[in-house]
Design a protein around this motif. Structure first.
Motif, PDB file in Angstrom:
ATOM      1  N   TYR A 153       0.861  -1.183   0.000  1.00 43.56           N
ATOM      2  CA  TYR A 153       0.000   0.000   0.000  1.00 43.56           C
ATOM      3  C   TYR A 153       0.898   1.234   0.000  1.00 43.56           C
ATOM      4  CZ  TYR A 153      -4.250  -2.655   1.056  1.00 43.56           C
ATOM      5  OH  TYR A 153      -5.327  -3.510   1.007  1.00 43.56           O
ATOM      6  N   GLU A 154       0.987   1.889  -1.149  1.00 39.15           N
ATOM      7  CA  GLU A 154       1.861   3.059  -1.278  1.00 39.15           C
ATOM      8  C   GLU A 154       1.490   4.166  -0.297  1.00 39.15           C
ATOM      9  OE1 GLU A 154       3.888   5.652  -4.834  1.00 39.15           O
ATOM     10  OE2 GLU A 154       1.787   5.091  -5.093  1.00 39.15           O
ATOM     11  N   ASP A 155       0.195   4.282   0.005  1.00 37.76           N
ATOM     12  CA  ASP A 155      -0.255   5.340   0.915  1.00 37.76           C
ATOM     13  C   ASP A 155      -0.103   4.954   2.387  1.00 37.76           C
ATOM     14  OD1 ASP A 155      -2.280   3.410   1.046  1.00 37.76           O
ATOM     15  OD2 ASP A 155      -3.920   4.836   0.760  1.00 37.76           O
ATOM     16  N   ALA A 156       0.487   3.776   2.658  1.00 42.25           N
ATOM     17  CA  ALA A 156       0.594   3.302   4.041  1.00 42.25           C
ATOM     18  C   ALA A 156       2.000   2.802   4.385  1.00 42.25           C
ATOM     19  CB  ALA A 156      -0.443   2.212   4.299  1.00 42.25           C
ATOM     20  N   VAL A 157       2.998   3.296   3.640  1.00 39.96           N
ATOM     21  CA  VAL A 157       4.398   3.036   3.970  1.00 39.96           C
ATOM     22  C   VAL A 157       5.144   4.362   3.942  1.00 39.96           C
ATOM     23  CG1 VAL A 157       4.492   0.626   3.205  1.00 39.96           C
ATOM     24  CG2 VAL A 157       4.988   2.456   1.569  1.00 39.96           C
ATOM     25  N   ALA A 158       6.172   4.483   4.795  1.00 36.60           N
ATOM     26  CA  ALA A 158       6.942   5.728   4.868  1.00 36.60           C
ATOM     27  C   ALA A 158       8.336   5.440   5.396  1.00 36.60           C
ATOM     28  CB  ALA A 158       6.235   6.739   5.774  1.00 36.60           C
ATOM     29  N   PRO A 162      13.606   9.929   2.065  1.00 30.41           N
ATOM     30  CA  PRO A 162      12.745   9.974   0.875  1.00 30.41           C
ATOM     31  C   PRO A 162      13.337   9.248  -0.339  1.00 30.41           C
ATOM     32  CG  PRO A 162      13.008  12.177   1.808  1.00 30.41           C
ATOM     33  CD  PRO A 162      13.927  11.271   2.557  1.00 30.41           C
ATOM     34  N   ILE A 163      14.631   9.326  -0.517  1.00 25.40           N
ATOM     35  CA  ILE A 163      15.267   8.646  -1.652  1.00 25.40           C
ATOM     36  C   ILE A 163      15.184   7.129  -1.458  1.00 25.40           C
ATOM     37  CG2 ILE A 163      17.472   8.258  -2.846  1.00 25.40           C
ATOM     38  CD1 ILE A 163      18.103  11.245  -2.200  1.00 25.40           C
ATOM     39  N   GLY A 164      15.460   6.664  -0.247  1.00 21.58           N
ATOM     40  CA  GLY A 164      15.343   5.242   0.053  1.00 21.58           C
ATOM     41  C   GLY A 164      13.917   4.743  -0.108  1.00 21.58           C
ATOM     42  N   HIS A 165      12.953   5.559   0.313  1.00 14.01           N
ATOM     43  CA  HIS A 165      11.527   5.214   0.177  1.00 14.01           C
ATOM     44  C   HIS A 165      11.173   4.985  -1.290  1.00 14.01           C
ATOM     45  CE1 HIS A 165       7.144   5.526   0.767  1.00 14.01           C
ATOM     46  NE2 HIS A 165       7.161   6.385  -0.238  1.00 14.01           N
ATOM     47  N   ASP A 166      11.540   5.953  -2.137  1.00 19.00           N
ATOM     48  CA  ASP A 166      11.226   5.839  -3.563  1.00 19.00           C
ATOM     49  C   ASP A 166      11.935   4.642  -4.197  1.00 19.00           C
ATOM     50  OD1 ASP A 166       9.610   8.083  -3.375  1.00 19.00           O
ATOM     51  OD2 ASP A 166      11.128   9.450  -4.167  1.00 19.00           O
ATOM     52  N   TRP A 167      13.210   4.441  -3.822  1.00 17.35           N
ATOM     53  CA  TRP A 167      13.960   3.309  -4.358  1.00 17.35           C
ATOM     54  C   TRP A 167      13.273   1.989  -3.973  1.00 17.35           C
ATOM     55  CZ3 TRP A 167      16.062  -0.957  -2.100  1.00 17.35           C
ATOM     56  CH2 TRP A 167      16.820  -1.778  -2.936  1.00 17.35           C
ATOM     57  N   ALA A 168      12.875   1.873  -2.701  1.00 18.90           N
ATOM     58  CA  ALA A 168      12.245   0.636  -2.231  1.00 18.90           C
ATOM     59  C   ALA A 168      10.944   0.360  -2.982  1.00 18.90           C
ATOM     60  CB  ALA A 168      12.011   0.694  -0.728  1.00 18.90           C
ATOM     61  N   LEU A 169      10.126   1.388  -3.198  1.00 16.67           N
ATOM     62  CA  LEU A 169       8.877   1.177  -3.935  1.00 16.67           C
ATOM     63  C   LEU A 169       9.155   0.620  -5.330  1.00 16.67           C
ATOM     64  CD1 LEU A 169       6.781   4.309  -2.912  1.00 16.67           C
ATOM     65  CD2 LEU A 169       6.329   1.924  -2.289  1.00 16.67           C
ATOM     66  N   LYS A 170      10.169   1.167  -5.988  1.00 20.46           N
ATOM     67  CA  LYS A 170      10.528   0.672  -7.319  1.00 20.46           C
ATOM     68  C   LYS A 170      11.066  -0.761  -7.227  1.00 20.46           C
ATOM     69  CE  LYS A 170      13.132   1.770 -11.444  1.00 20.46           C
ATOM     70  NZ  LYS A 170      14.033   2.690 -12.108  1.00 20.46           N
ATOM     71  N   ALA A 175      11.935  -5.891  -8.781  1.00 21.64           N
ATOM     72  CA  ALA A 175      12.752  -7.047  -8.398  1.00 21.64           C
ATOM     73  C   ALA A 175      11.981  -8.116  -7.635  1.00 21.64           C
ATOM     74  CB  ALA A 175      13.944  -6.584  -7.549  1.00 21.64           C
ATOM     75  N   LEU A 176      10.848  -7.733  -7.024  1.00 26.40           N
ATOM     76  CA  LEU A 176      10.071  -8.690  -6.229  1.00 26.40           C
ATOM     77  C   LEU A 176       8.710  -9.003  -6.843  1.00 26.40           C
ATOM     78  CD1 LEU A 176      10.848  -7.329  -2.632  1.00 26.40           C
ATOM     79  CD2 LEU A 176      12.119  -9.026  -3.972  1.00 26.40           C
ATOM     80  N   GLY A 177       8.375  -8.330  -7.927  1.00 24.99           N
ATOM     81  CA  GLY A 177       7.097  -8.575  -8.589  1.00 24.99           C
ATOM     82  C   GLY A 177       5.887  -8.148  -7.794  1.00 24.99           C
ATOM     83  N   ALA A 178       6.102  -7.236  -6.842  1.00 23.30           N
ATOM     84  CA  ALA A 178       4.995  -6.769  -6.000  1.00 23.30           C
ATOM     85  C   ALA A 178       4.094  -5.823  -6.778  1.00 23.30           C
ATOM     86  CB  ALA A 178       5.531  -6.063  -4.766  1.00 23.30           C
ATOM     87  N   GLU A 179       2.841  -5.838  -6.404  1.00 23.25           N
ATOM     88  CA  GLU A 179       1.900  -4.842  -6.927  1.00 23.25           C
ATOM     89  C   GLU A 179       1.869  -3.672  -5.960  1.00 23.25           C
ATOM     90  OE1 GLU A 179      -2.851  -4.257  -7.735  1.00 23.25           O
ATOM     91  OE2 GLU A 179      -2.006  -6.273  -8.031  1.00 23.25           O
ATOM     92  N   ILE A 180       2.124  -2.481  -6.476  1.00 20.09           N
ATOM     93  CA  ILE A 180       2.039  -1.279  -5.666  1.00 20.09           C
ATOM     94  C   ILE A 180       0.611  -0.755  -5.775  1.00 20.09           C
ATOM     95  CG2 ILE A 180       2.949   1.034  -5.242  1.00 20.09           C
ATOM     96  CD1 ILE A 180       5.005  -1.278  -4.879  1.00 20.09           C
TER      97      ILE A 180
END
Length: 183
Positions: A153-158, A162-170, A175-180
């Motif tokens: 849930y993009e609206d429920a992780v922080a 900020p750079i690490g956050h954006d990198w992790a979402l990508k 790399a993990l095939g997750a649905e954002i």
């Protein structure tokens, strides 16, 4: 079957005076995080609160050299932040609500999480919490390696980074095939 894993959304990680706070970034996700949690509880889906439990006198724990003492056992720093604490108190005795004390970044490392999920036939994991690029990331990597389908849930992780956050979402997606899931 699905489960929501709520990772480290505690006073120490979110409150302005928390010991290792994400501050405004963590506070901004409170409503979405609590809404997702309530939705899973009301649907009788499995909800896991995976919460850091640290002992600052443990000379063998690597985090004690990396970060200031946080989420120390026996302190209010481990209380869930804001309205999530009330949701947990109200539902903690339900069979579909479970609390895991964790020593490491990943909710799977050294816990019985995988066993509990498999006992219930759960194959889909929905992740929320902090920090996107540390504990949420390590939990997601372990879940991927164990064969779970991932949803973030993009609206429920922080994160406090900020750079690490954006990198992790990508990374979750590429790399993990997750649905954002967009908020």
């Amino acid at each position: 079957m699905k489960a929501l894993i709520s990772i480290d959304y505690t006073y120490d990680f979110v409150a302005d005076d928390g010991k290792l706070t994400t501050g405004e970034a963590g506070q901004a996700i409170e409503t979405a995080l609590t809404d997702h949690t309530k939705s899973f509880i009301e649907a009788n889906d499995y909800v896991v609160f995976a919460i850091d439990a640290h002992d600052p006198t443990d000379d063998f724990h690597p985090e004690n050299n990396l970060f200031p003492p946080h989420n120390v056992i026996g302190t209010n720093g481990r209380d869930l932040y804001g309205s999530l604490q009330e949701i947990y108190k109200e539902h903690q005795t339900q069979a579909n609500v479970y609390w895991i004390d964790k020593r490491h970044y990943s909710a799977f490392s050294g816990t019985d999480l995988d066993i509990r999920l498999r006992e219930r036939g759960i194959t889909e994991l929905y992740l929320t919490g902090v920090c996107t690029d540390i504990c949420v990331l390590h939990t997601a990597v372990d879940a991927y390696n164990l064969g779970y389908q991932l949803f973030i849930y993009e609206d429920a992780v922080a994160s406090f980074d900020p750079i690490g956050h954006d990198w992790a979402l990508k990374h979750f997606q590429t790399a993990l095939g997750a649905e954002i899931i967009k908020g």
